[in-house]
Write an enzyme that holds these catalytic residues in place. Structure first.
Site, PDB file in Angstrom:
ATOM      1  N   ARG A 103       0.882  -1.160  -0.067  1.00  0.00           N
ATOM      2  CA  ARG A 103      -0.099  -0.104  -0.007  1.00  0.00           C
ATOM      3  C   ARG A 103       0.757   1.356   0.061  1.00  0.00           C
ATOM      4  O   ARG A 103       1.635   1.126   0.935  1.00  0.00           O
ATOM      5  CB  ARG A 103      -0.838  -0.150   1.306  1.00  0.00           C
ATOM      6  CG  ARG A 103      -1.526   1.281   1.334  1.00  0.00           C
ATOM      7  CD  ARG A 103      -2.789   1.061   2.475  1.00  0.00           C
ATOM      8  NE  ARG A 103      -3.888   0.607   1.851  1.00  0.00           N
ATOM      9  CZ  ARG A 103      -5.170   0.643   2.497  1.00  0.00           C
ATOM     10  NH1 ARG A 103      -5.199   1.292   3.385  1.00  0.00           N
ATOM     11  NH2 ARG A 103      -6.114   0.068   1.838  1.00  0.00           N
ATOM     12  N   HIS A 130      -7.176   1.068  -6.704  1.00  0.00           N
ATOM     13  CA  HIS A 130      -7.361   0.052  -5.690  1.00  0.00           C
ATOM     14  C   HIS A 130      -7.829  -1.097  -6.187  1.00  0.00           C
ATOM     15  O   HIS A 130      -9.049  -1.340  -5.588  1.00  0.00           O
ATOM     16  CB  HIS A 130      -8.161   0.781  -4.611  1.00  0.00           C
ATOM     17  CG  HIS A 130      -8.267   0.346  -3.294  1.00  0.00           C
ATOM     18  ND1 HIS A 130      -7.515  -0.899  -2.825  1.00  0.00           N
ATOM     19  CD2 HIS A 130      -8.809   0.516  -1.860  1.00  0.00           C
ATOM     20  CE1 HIS A 130      -7.579  -1.299  -1.629  1.00  0.00           C
ATOM     21  NE2 HIS A 130      -8.278  -0.299  -1.129  1.00  0.00           N
ATOM     22  N   GLN A 133      -9.781  -3.553  -3.895  1.00  0.00           N
ATOM     23  CA  GLN A 133     -11.231  -3.221  -3.558  1.00  0.00           C
ATOM     24  C   GLN A 133     -12.352  -3.425  -4.709  1.00  0.00           C
ATOM     25  O   GLN A 133     -13.260  -3.865  -4.601  1.00  0.00           O
ATOM     26  CB  GLN A 133     -10.892  -1.819  -3.178  1.00  0.00           C
ATOM     27  CG  GLN A 133     -12.191  -1.210  -2.842  1.00  0.00           C
ATOM     28  CD  GLN A 133     -12.985  -1.552  -1.491  1.00  0.00           C
ATOM     29  OE1 GLN A 133     -11.893  -1.659  -0.280  1.00  0.00           O
ATOM     30  NE2 GLN A 133     -13.875  -2.169  -1.362  1.00  0.00           N
ATOM     31  N   ASP A 225     -17.295   7.247  -1.724  1.00  0.00           N
ATOM     32  CA  ASP A 225     -16.093   7.118  -1.170  1.00  0.00           C
ATOM     33  C   ASP A 225     -15.917   8.401  -0.366  1.00  0.00           C
ATOM     34  O   ASP A 225     -16.459   9.465  -0.799  1.00  0.00           O
ATOM     35  CB  ASP A 225     -14.796   6.710  -2.014  1.00  0.00           C
ATOM     36  CG  ASP A 225     -13.506   6.342  -1.348  1.00  0.00           C
ATOM     37  OD1 ASP A 225     -13.610   6.198  -0.206  1.00  0.00           O
ATOM     38  OD2 ASP A 225     -12.487   6.426  -2.044  1.00  0.00           O
ATOM     39  N   CYS A 265     -16.314   1.806   0.204  1.00  0.00           N
ATOM     40  CA  CYS A 265     -15.187   0.896   0.388  1.00  0.00           C
ATOM     41  C   CYS A 265     -14.878   0.724   1.763  1.00  0.00           C
ATOM     42  O   CYS A 265     -14.082   0.060   2.232  1.00  0.00           O
ATOM     43  CB  CYS A 265     -13.953   1.299  -0.424  1.00  0.00           C
ATOM     44  SG  CYS A 265     -13.482   2.978  -0.181  1.00  0.00           S
ATOM     45  N   ARG A 293     -13.622  -8.449   0.655  1.00  0.00           N
ATOM     46  CA  ARG A 293     -12.079  -8.223   0.501  1.00  0.00           C
ATOM     47  C   ARG A 293     -11.342  -9.389   0.510  1.00  0.00           C
ATOM     48  O   ARG A 293     -10.437  -9.970  -0.239  1.00  0.00           O
ATOM     49  CB  ARG A 293     -11.523  -7.227   1.434  1.00  0.00           C
ATOM     50  CG  ARG A 293     -12.115  -5.786   1.136  1.00  0.00           C
ATOM     51  CD  ARG A 293     -11.650  -5.051  -0.105  1.00  0.00           C
ATOM     52  NE  ARG A 293     -10.159  -5.111  -0.209  1.00  0.00           N
ATOM     53  CZ  ARG A 293      -9.110  -4.229   0.110  1.00  0.00           C
ATOM     54  NH1 ARG A 293      -9.884  -3.157   0.912  1.00  0.00           N
ATOM     55  NH2 ARG A 293      -7.999  -4.200   0.287  1.00  0.00           N
TER      56      ARG A 293
END
Ligand code: CP
Ligand code: NVA
Length: 307
Positions: A103, A130, A133, A225, A265, A293
């Protein structure tokens, strides 16, 4: 598939194969109480430059439940590019582990890790996209409707990393996607261009608008988001002034299809991009999405490590 950096790199068949594998592994876990140890003896090094709940725990549990192990490396430990170069981190870490999940702030860092690693690298969020996700999101919609092709997803908010993965994921699988963002916060033109190319192949449509009502009209899925992503904290005050018309609240949800599902998310800034009423209401699938996930990432790990 050697690395997993963006859904844009996958063929539609690869996306569908991952989704079907994720559903299979999820069913196996539910019915048998455990998964086959497909990753017995395998290890995953997890490099974090930013905080995380879902990514860290879901990858860790995915590895454990498949018979492998994960190692968490905090931002302070690795200090990517500061304590030593990103290339050297990749060269060294890939001598110890079977795969790396990272990440990062700048997407070029995860690309550089991949370029210098001997083992597969998975993007666990970058400023560009992402993809883990995105796969969990597709899985959630696929399970809910038992199809993706022909559905309409409306993303309302910042045209950010999550929006980018949804644009790629939707257009790879034939889902129509409408993105409503404030002027100046739309998805990047290069992202929209790529998504329109994928859409031309899959027969879906891409709409980029500044009008949330237009985006959610006839939508099967509404997605939002945070208005300020990790790394953009200096812009928080400015964004708080611009984004309120893009809040996903009951009035906006009422303009979509009656059976619409609402996604986020997470982490959510409740009262900003989404109200409590919607996040905890009958349309919300937020926590199925968070659970997915783990199932989606199991499929990614198996395809990279057990193939
Ligand atoms: N959605 C997501 O990536 O959550 P974390 O930042 O907690 O990992
Ligand atoms: N867009 C958000 C997603 C967090 C999971 C961020 O990058 O901070």
């Amino acid at each position: 598939m050697q690395h997993f950096l963006t859904i844009a790199d996958l063929s539609p068949d690869e996306v569908w194969a991952l989704l079907d594998k994720a559903r299979e592994l999820k069913t196996e876990l539910r019915e048998k109480g455990e998964n086959k140890p497909l990753l017995k003896g395998k290890t995953l090094g997890m490099v974090f430059q930013k905080p995380s709940l879902r990514t860290r725990v879901s990858f860790d549990m995915a590895m454990i439940q498949l018979g492998g192990q994960a190692l968490y490396l905090s931002p302070n430990e690795i200090q990517l590019g500061k304590r030593e170069s990103t290339a050297d981190v990749a060269r060294v870490l890939s001598r110890y582990v079977d795969a790396i999940m990272a990440r990062v702030f700048a997407h070029r860092d995860v690309e550089e890790l991949a370029a210098y690693s001997r083992v597969p690298v998975i993007n666990g969020l970058s400023d560009f996209n992402h993809p883990c996700q995105g796969m969990a999101d597709l899985l959630t919609i696929y399970e809910h409707y038992d199809r993706l092709t022909g559905l309409k997803l409306a993303y309302v908010g910042d045209g950010n990393n999550v929006a980018t993965s949804l644009l790629f994921g939707a257009t790879k699988t034939g889902m129509h996607i409408a993105v409503a963002s404030p002027p100046g916060y739309e998805p990047k033109p290069a992202v929209v261009h790529l998504a329109r190319n994928f859409a031309a192949e899959s027969g879906s449509e891409v709409l980029i608008t500044n009008d949330p009502q237009q985006a959610v009209a006839n939508a099967d899925v509404i997605y939002t988001d945070v208005w300020t992503s990790m790394g953009q904290e200096a812009e928080t005050e400015q964004r708080l002034k611009i984004f309120p018309p893009y809040q996903v609240n009951s009035a906006l949800v009422a303009q979509a299809k009656p059976e619409v599902i609402v996604m986020h998310c997470l982490p959510a800034h409740r009262g900003q991009e989404i109200t409590d009423e919607v996040a905890d209401g009958p349309h919300s699938v937020l926590f199925d999405q968070a659970e997915n996930r783990m199932h989606a990432q199991k499929a990614i790990l198996v395809s990279l490590l057990a193939g």
